[in-house]
Design an enzyme around this catalytic site. Structure first.
Site, PDB file in Angstrom:
ATOM      1  CG  ASP A   1      -2.249   7.348   0.312  1.00 28.19           C
ATOM      2  OD1 ASP A   1      -2.208   8.573   0.301  1.00 28.19           O
ATOM      3  OD2 ASP A   1      -2.363   6.655  -0.729  1.00 28.19           O
TER       4      ASP A   1
ATOM      5  CG  ASP B   1      -1.689   1.209   1.468  1.00 22.07           C
ATOM      6  OD1 ASP B   1      -2.338   1.660   0.511  1.00 22.07           O
ATOM      7  OD2 ASP B   1      -1.676   1.743   2.596  1.00 22.07           O
TER       8      ASP B   1
END
EC number: 3.1.3.3
Length: 274
Positions: free
Chosen positions: A67, A65
């Site tokens: 963020d 991922d």
């Protein structure tokens, strides 16, 4: 160890790693993984930990991922600040990450609120707000030096993910695309949505491409990362929301992203600092 052995589970070995003197390695011959996890979490709160049913192998595939995992910020929240809507949009982001809202609906709602924001705000946001998570580049560079294929997969946007991936050294990027027209955000998205199912699909497709025996690592922090984390050989939650942490094989709550290298037994002298 006493708490583990009190359950009649045999601890076959325990000791600090010679080349990572802050890493404790335990080998339990028999035991319930959920029970062992509960004991370790109780005894070592705010720790960095990885559980495995077998010998821990350095992964050949790393899918992460972006963020609040590879970067310190939530890009859409920071972009919203340029529209004077950060608090409103950040509240939606938080609920989505906690798993309280449907991801696609929450994403479309937030993007819709950015309608008519100038495209120039993206470049300004990247320059002024977006910073790599400590240890991110070293983690990616070190894994790549060992032949690991790296993929950044995000429910965020290519406008941010592409430059972040280039900075950190990722081989591939998968993300959403903001609608743009006449130098302004349209409030919509172009193409399909990268949600939790797509993240999992990317990990499985890359694993199949590399070979059935490949060991994969997935990292993330929110509910949208759970299927990917669960599908990986090793799923590590990085300073994560409770649901994501509970779904993972391990977690990093104390150190930075280089803690993952230590958990895989990679000595600091072998880290790649670019």
């Amino acid at each position: 160890m006493e708490m583990i052995e009190a359950r009649d589970w045999e601890v076959a070995g325990a000791g600090m790693l010679d080349f990572c003197d802050d890493v404790l390695e335990l080998e339990v011959v028999e035991g319930n993984p959920a029970g062992i996890r509960k004991i370790l979490d109780r005894c070592f709160p705010d720790s960095d930990l990885l559980l495995s049913n077998g010998l821990i192998e350095v992964p050949s595939l790393f899918v992460s991922d972006m963020d609040s995992t590879m970067i310190e910020q939530e890009c859409i929240d920071e972009l919203a600040d340029f529209a004077g809507l950060k608090d409103r949009i950040a509240a939606i982001t938080e609920r989505a990450m906690q798993g309280e809202l449907d991801f696609e609906s929450a994403l479309r709602e937030r993007v819709g609120l950015l309608k008519d924001l100038p495209e120039t705000a993206i470049a300004q946001c990247l320059e002024e707000r977006i910073r790599p998570m400590p240890g991110a580049r070293t983690l990616v560079s070190t894994l790549k030096a060992r032949g690991c294929h790296t993929v950044l997969v995000t429910g965020g946007f290519h406008s941010f993910a592409d430059p972040v991936a280039e900075l950190l050294g990722f081989d591939r990027v998968v993300g959403n695309r903001l609608g743009l027209h006449g130098g302004m955000l349209t409030g919509g998205l172009v193409g399909g949505i990268v949600d939790s199912s797509v993240k999992k699909k990317v990990l499985l497709e890359e694993s199949e491409r590399l070979g059935s025996e490949v060991f994969s690592l997935a990292t993330g922090d929110g509910a949208n990362d759970i299927p990917m984390i669960e599908a990986a050989s090793y799923g590590i939650a990085y300073r994560a929301k409770p649901k994501a942490r509970s779904a993972a094989d391990g977690w990093v709550d104390r150190g930075d992203l280089t803690s993952i290298l230590s958990l895989f037994g990679i000595a600091r002298q072998d880290w790649v600092f670019d």
